[in-house]
Design an enzyme around this catalytic site. Structure first.
Site, PDB file in Angstrom:
ATOM      1  N   GLY A 182      -9.652 -10.237 -68.634  1.00 31.06           N
ATOM      2  CA  GLY A 182      -9.263  -9.987 -70.039  1.00 31.06           C
ATOM      3  C   GLY A 182      -8.561 -11.010 -70.795  1.00 31.06           C
ATOM      4  O   GLY A 182      -7.730 -11.778 -70.453  1.00 31.06           O
TER       5      GLY A 182
ATOM      6  N   CYS B 111     -14.158   1.756 -67.128  1.00 29.29           N
ATOM      7  CA  CYS B 111     -15.249   1.856 -68.641  1.00 29.29           C
ATOM      8  C   CYS B 111     -14.455   2.859 -69.412  1.00 29.29           C
ATOM      9  O   CYS B 111     -14.093   4.036 -68.796  1.00 29.29           O
ATOM     10  CB  CYS B 111     -16.480   2.176 -68.376  1.00 29.29           C
ATOM     11  SG  CYS B 111     -17.451   2.360 -70.022  1.00 29.29           S
TER      12      CYS B 111
ATOM     13  N   PRO C 106     -19.446  -7.927 -66.040  1.00 26.94           N
ATOM     14  CA  PRO C 106     -20.482  -7.080 -66.453  1.00 26.94           C
ATOM     15  C   PRO C 106     -20.388  -6.565 -67.964  1.00 26.94           C
ATOM     16  O   PRO C 106     -19.236  -6.196 -68.206  1.00 26.94           O
ATOM     17  CB  PRO C 106     -20.636  -5.711 -65.496  1.00 26.94           C
ATOM     18  CG  PRO C 106     -19.027  -5.871 -64.850  1.00 26.94           C
ATOM     19  CD  PRO C 106     -18.592  -7.283 -64.987  1.00 26.94           C
TER      20      PRO C 106
ATOM     21  N   HIS D 258      -8.907  -5.528 -65.112  1.00 26.10           N
ATOM     22  CA  HIS D 258      -8.679  -5.787 -66.448  1.00 26.10           C
ATOM     23  C   HIS D 258      -7.327  -5.505 -66.820  1.00 26.10           C
ATOM     24  O   HIS D 258      -6.795  -4.169 -66.823  1.00 26.10           O
ATOM     25  CB  HIS D 258      -9.712  -5.095 -67.324  1.00 26.10           C
ATOM     26  CG  HIS D 258      -9.932  -5.342 -68.781  1.00 26.10           C
ATOM     27  ND1 HIS D 258     -10.336  -4.330 -69.800  1.00 26.10           N
ATOM     28  CD2 HIS D 258      -8.990  -6.203 -69.666  1.00 26.10           C
ATOM     29  CE1 HIS D 258     -10.321  -4.795 -71.098  1.00 26.10           C
ATOM     30  NE2 HIS D 258      -9.293  -5.742 -70.984  1.00 26.10           N
TER      31      HIS D 258
ATOM     32  N   LYS E  74     -13.768  -2.499 -60.048  1.00 23.55           N
ATOM     33  CA  LYS E  74     -13.176  -2.886 -61.098  1.00 23.55           C
ATOM     34  C   LYS E  74     -12.459  -1.848 -62.044  1.00 23.55           C
ATOM     35  O   LYS E  74     -13.067  -0.643 -62.108  1.00 23.55           O
ATOM     36  CB  LYS E  74     -14.600  -3.512 -62.148  1.00 23.55           C
ATOM     37  CG  LYS E  74     -13.955  -4.078 -63.360  1.00 23.55           C
ATOM     38  CD  LYS E  74     -15.274  -4.954 -63.750  1.00 23.55           C
ATOM     39  CE  LYS E  74     -14.797  -5.756 -65.064  1.00 23.55           C
ATOM     40  NZ  LYS E  74     -14.965  -4.725 -66.268  1.00 23.55           N
TER      41      LYS E  74
ATOM     42  N   GLN F  32     -23.485  -3.019 -60.360  1.00 20.22           N
ATOM     43  CA  GLN F  32     -22.320  -2.180 -60.551  1.00 20.22           C
ATOM     44  C   GLN F  32     -22.780  -0.765 -60.640  1.00 20.22           C
ATOM     45  O   GLN F  32     -23.648  -0.354 -61.718  1.00 20.22           O
ATOM     46  CB  GLN F  32     -21.521  -2.722 -61.902  1.00 20.22           C
ATOM     47  CG  GLN F  32     -20.319  -1.883 -62.159  1.00 20.22           C
ATOM     48  CD  GLN F  32     -19.703  -1.959 -63.423  1.00 20.22           C
ATOM     49  OE1 GLN F  32     -19.980  -1.694 -64.423  1.00 20.22           O
ATOM     50  NE2 GLN F  32     -18.447  -2.746 -63.337  1.00 20.22           N
TER      51      GLN F  32
ATOM     52  N   ARG G 208     -16.179 -11.076 -72.875  1.00 20.17           N
ATOM     53  CA  ARG G 208     -16.644 -11.357 -74.401  1.00 20.17           C
ATOM     54  C   ARG G 208     -16.826 -12.828 -74.701  1.00 20.17           C
ATOM     55  O   ARG G 208     -17.564 -13.154 -75.668  1.00 20.17           O
ATOM     56  CB  ARG G 208     -15.688 -10.618 -75.357  1.00 20.17           C
ATOM     57  CG  ARG G 208     -15.792  -9.083 -75.187  1.00 20.17           C
ATOM     58  CD  ARG G 208     -14.698  -8.437 -76.045  1.00 20.17           C
ATOM     59  NE  ARG G 208     -13.600  -8.659 -74.871  1.00 20.17           N
ATOM     60  CZ  ARG G 208     -12.155  -8.352 -75.431  1.00 20.17           C
ATOM     61  NH1 ARG G 208     -12.106  -7.860 -76.601  1.00 20.17           N
ATOM     62  NH2 ARG G 208     -11.145  -8.676 -74.867  1.00 20.17           N
TER      63      ARG G 208
HETATM   64  C1  LIG Z   1     -20.035  -4.778 -74.950  1.00 24.42           C
HETATM   65  C2  LIG Z   1     -19.315  -4.766 -73.714  1.00 24.42           C
HETATM   66  C3  LIG Z   1     -19.811  -4.027 -72.723  1.00 24.42           C
HETATM   67  C4  LIG Z   1     -19.439  -3.872 -71.368  1.00 24.42           C
HETATM   68  N1  LIG Z   1     -19.879  -3.229 -70.156  1.00 24.42           N
HETATM   69  C5  LIG Z   1     -19.049  -3.150 -69.207  1.00 24.42           C
HETATM   70  C6  LIG Z   1     -19.845  -2.570 -68.051  1.00 24.42           C
HETATM   71  O1  LIG Z   1     -21.348  -2.338 -68.004  1.00 24.42           O
HETATM   72  N2  LIG Z   1     -19.204  -2.578 -66.954  1.00 24.42           N
HETATM   73  C7  LIG Z   1     -17.910  -2.930 -66.902  1.00 24.42           C
HETATM   74  O2  LIG Z   1     -17.194  -2.684 -65.734  1.00 24.42           O
HETATM   75  N3  LIG Z   1     -17.139  -3.359 -67.667  1.00 24.42           N
HETATM   76  C8  LIG Z   1     -17.709  -3.502 -69.118  1.00 24.42           C
HETATM   77  N4  LIG Z   1     -17.045  -4.083 -70.162  1.00 24.42           N
HETATM   78  C9  LIG Z   1     -15.897  -4.781 -69.902  1.00 24.42           C
HETATM   79  C10 LIG Z   1     -15.857  -6.203 -69.433  1.00 24.42           C
HETATM   80  O3  LIG Z   1     -16.409  -6.343 -68.376  1.00 24.42           O
HETATM   81  C11 LIG Z   1     -14.444  -6.615 -69.429  1.00 24.42           C
HETATM   82  O4  LIG Z   1     -13.770  -6.125 -68.680  1.00 24.42           O
HETATM   83  C12 LIG Z   1     -13.737  -6.726 -70.639  1.00 24.42           C
HETATM   84  O5  LIG Z   1     -14.586  -7.033 -72.042  1.00 24.42           O
HETATM   85  C13 LIG Z   1     -12.486  -7.592 -70.761  1.00 24.42           C
HETATM   86  O6  LIG Z   1     -12.775  -8.989 -70.586  1.00 24.42           O
HETATM   87  P1  LIG Z   1     -12.666 -10.167 -71.687  1.00 24.42           P
HETATM   88  O7  LIG Z   1     -11.632 -10.078 -72.369  1.00 24.42           O
HETATM   89  O8  LIG Z   1     -13.260 -11.308 -71.022  1.00 24.42           O
HETATM   90  O9  LIG Z   1     -14.084  -9.394 -72.572  1.00 24.42           O
HETATM   91  C14 LIG Z   1     -17.943  -4.263 -71.377  1.00 24.42           C
HETATM   92  C15 LIG Z   1     -17.143  -4.900 -72.328  1.00 24.42           C
HETATM   93  C16 LIG Z   1     -17.975  -5.188 -73.613  1.00 24.42           C
HETATM   94  C17 LIG Z   1     -17.276  -5.950 -74.747  1.00 24.42           C
END
Ligand SMILES: Cc1cc2nc3c(=O)[nH]c(=O)nc-3n(C[C@H](O)[C@H](O)[C@H](O)COP(=O)(O)O)c2cc1C
Length: 345
Positions: free
Chosen positions: A212, A111, A28, A180, A150, A81, A236
């Site tokens: 992550g 978050c 998400p 994460h 999460k 979520q 991302r």
């Molecule tokens: C712009 C942005 C918005 C995010 N919004 C949420 C969210 O709404 N809920 C959530 O649990 N995590 C949110 N995250 C965290 C991601 O779900 C994820 O845990 C985090 O980016 C690490 O994973 P990655 O390295 O694959 O990006 C957000 C991350 C980013 C960059």
């Protein structure tokens, strides 16, 4: 480099009664993974897509943004979520979304944003596991659908308590946890600690999803191997590449490389996404929301075609400054043709 697994080592991921089509999930991301993006990710084979976080207060007040975020996308399970810090309100919100057809409810305890942690929600709950547990129990007792949590590794390096939160969540009836591999203090700095996710996995019997810094099938295979997790969630790296979770799942299962689709397919995806964003958010908001996707989409296409930077910059300037959907539609075709021309030259 870790060898990419074959299908025999990627068993079906089950969350409660839900058998996911693959164990590679789209994370998400608020402001990014709205219904149009989730729809594309599912179509390309993501094992699960999860709505952007929805504050239980917004939902109970019926705010438009909350309603938009709960939109179901066809072709997969509907995971919503929620975030909040009041057990009664969070449980009530869970009941509303489950009643409206959610197949799974995910609770955001990771978050790091101050506006969320300041309200003692999101990752702030990792400083107060008793309260986190109260929230979990309230929701699990209220709904019949699987509830997942999460989380991050902990609040900071002196407070690594994801294993304890996961144990408490499992005892309360949670069906899976996503971890994460960073603390809240880290926000997005440093590298995700995949081995630390493994310490959560060792402590619980429910599925653990590792998250992550996963951007490739090799990363996915490595995080699964290092952590022993049951699935992997991609955030991302999927910006501008909504196909990525599905492509990585396919590579893990079959060995077919998780390459980006052809330029022709990318163009179709981006045009379709643009139209869908305008329809979903309304034109005024949609053109603003779409701009970042256009930027990412152009960057991915330019990389696919190895287009010259000046050509890419000129098209970015044209397409990211117009609010006219017809110009965007036609301009995307011209931009991709210009990129491809370089590719063929
Ligand atoms: C712009 C942005 C918005 C995010 N919004 C949420 C969210 O709404 N809920 C959530 O649990 N995590 C949110 N995250 C965290 C991601 O779900 C994820 O845990 C985090 O980016 C690490 O994973 P990655 O390295 O694959 O990006 C957000 C991350 C980013 C960059």
């Amino acid at each position: 480099m870790v060898a990419v697994a074959s299908s025999s080592s990627t068993p079906t991921l089950r969350i409660g009664g839900l058998a996911l089509p693959s164990n590679v999930l789209l994370a998400p991301m608020a402001g990014i993974t709205d219904a149009p993006v989730r729809r594309i990710a599912l179509a390309y084979g993501a094992g699960l897509v999860v709505s952007e976080m929805i504050a239980s207060g917004w939902l109970m007040r019926g705010e438009v943004e909350a309603m938009l975020r709960t939109e179901r996308v066809e072709g997969g399970f509907h995971a919503v979520q929620l975030t909040g810090c009041d057990p009664a309100q969070l449980a009530a919100a869970a009941e509303v979304v489950a009643g409206a057809g959610a197949d799974l409810i995910d609770l955001n305890m990771g978050c790091p944003a101050r506006k969320v942690t300041g309200g003692e929600a999101g990752a702030a709950l990792m400083r107060n596991l008793d309260h986190a547990e109260r929230l979990i129990v309230a929701v699990v007792e209220r709904v019949k659908v699987p509830v997942t949590v999460k989380m991050r590794l902990g609040w900071d390096e002196t407070c690594i308590n994801a294993p304890e939160l996961a144990r408490r969540a499992e005892a309360a009836g949670v069906a899976a946890v996503t971890v994460h591999g960073r603390t809240r203090r880290q926000f997005y700095s440093g590298r995700a600690d995949w081995a630390a996710i493994g310490r959560v996995k060792q402590d619980v019997s429910i599925p653990v999803i590792a998250n992550g810094d996963v951007a490739t099938a090799q990363d996915a295979a490595a995080v699964l191997a290092v952590s022993g997790a049951d699935g992997v969630m991609i955030g991302r790296a999927a910006q501008g590449r909504p196909w990525l979770p599905g492509r990585i799942a396919r590579q893990l299962a079959t060995g077919i490389p998780a390459d980006d689709p052809s330029l022709t397919d990318q163009l179709e995806v981006l045009r379709g996404l643009y139209q869908a964003l305008l329809a979903h958010h309304g034109r005024a908001v949609g053109v603003r929301v779409a701009r970042k996707h256009l930027g990412w989409g152009l960057a991915v296409a330019a990389a696919t075609a190895d287009a010259p930077t000046d050509v890419v910059a000129a098209w970015r300037q044209r397409l990211l400054t117009t609010d006219d959907p017809d110009h965007v539609h036609a301009g995307l075709g011209d931009a991709f043709a210009a990129f491809a021309w370089k590719e063929a030259a």
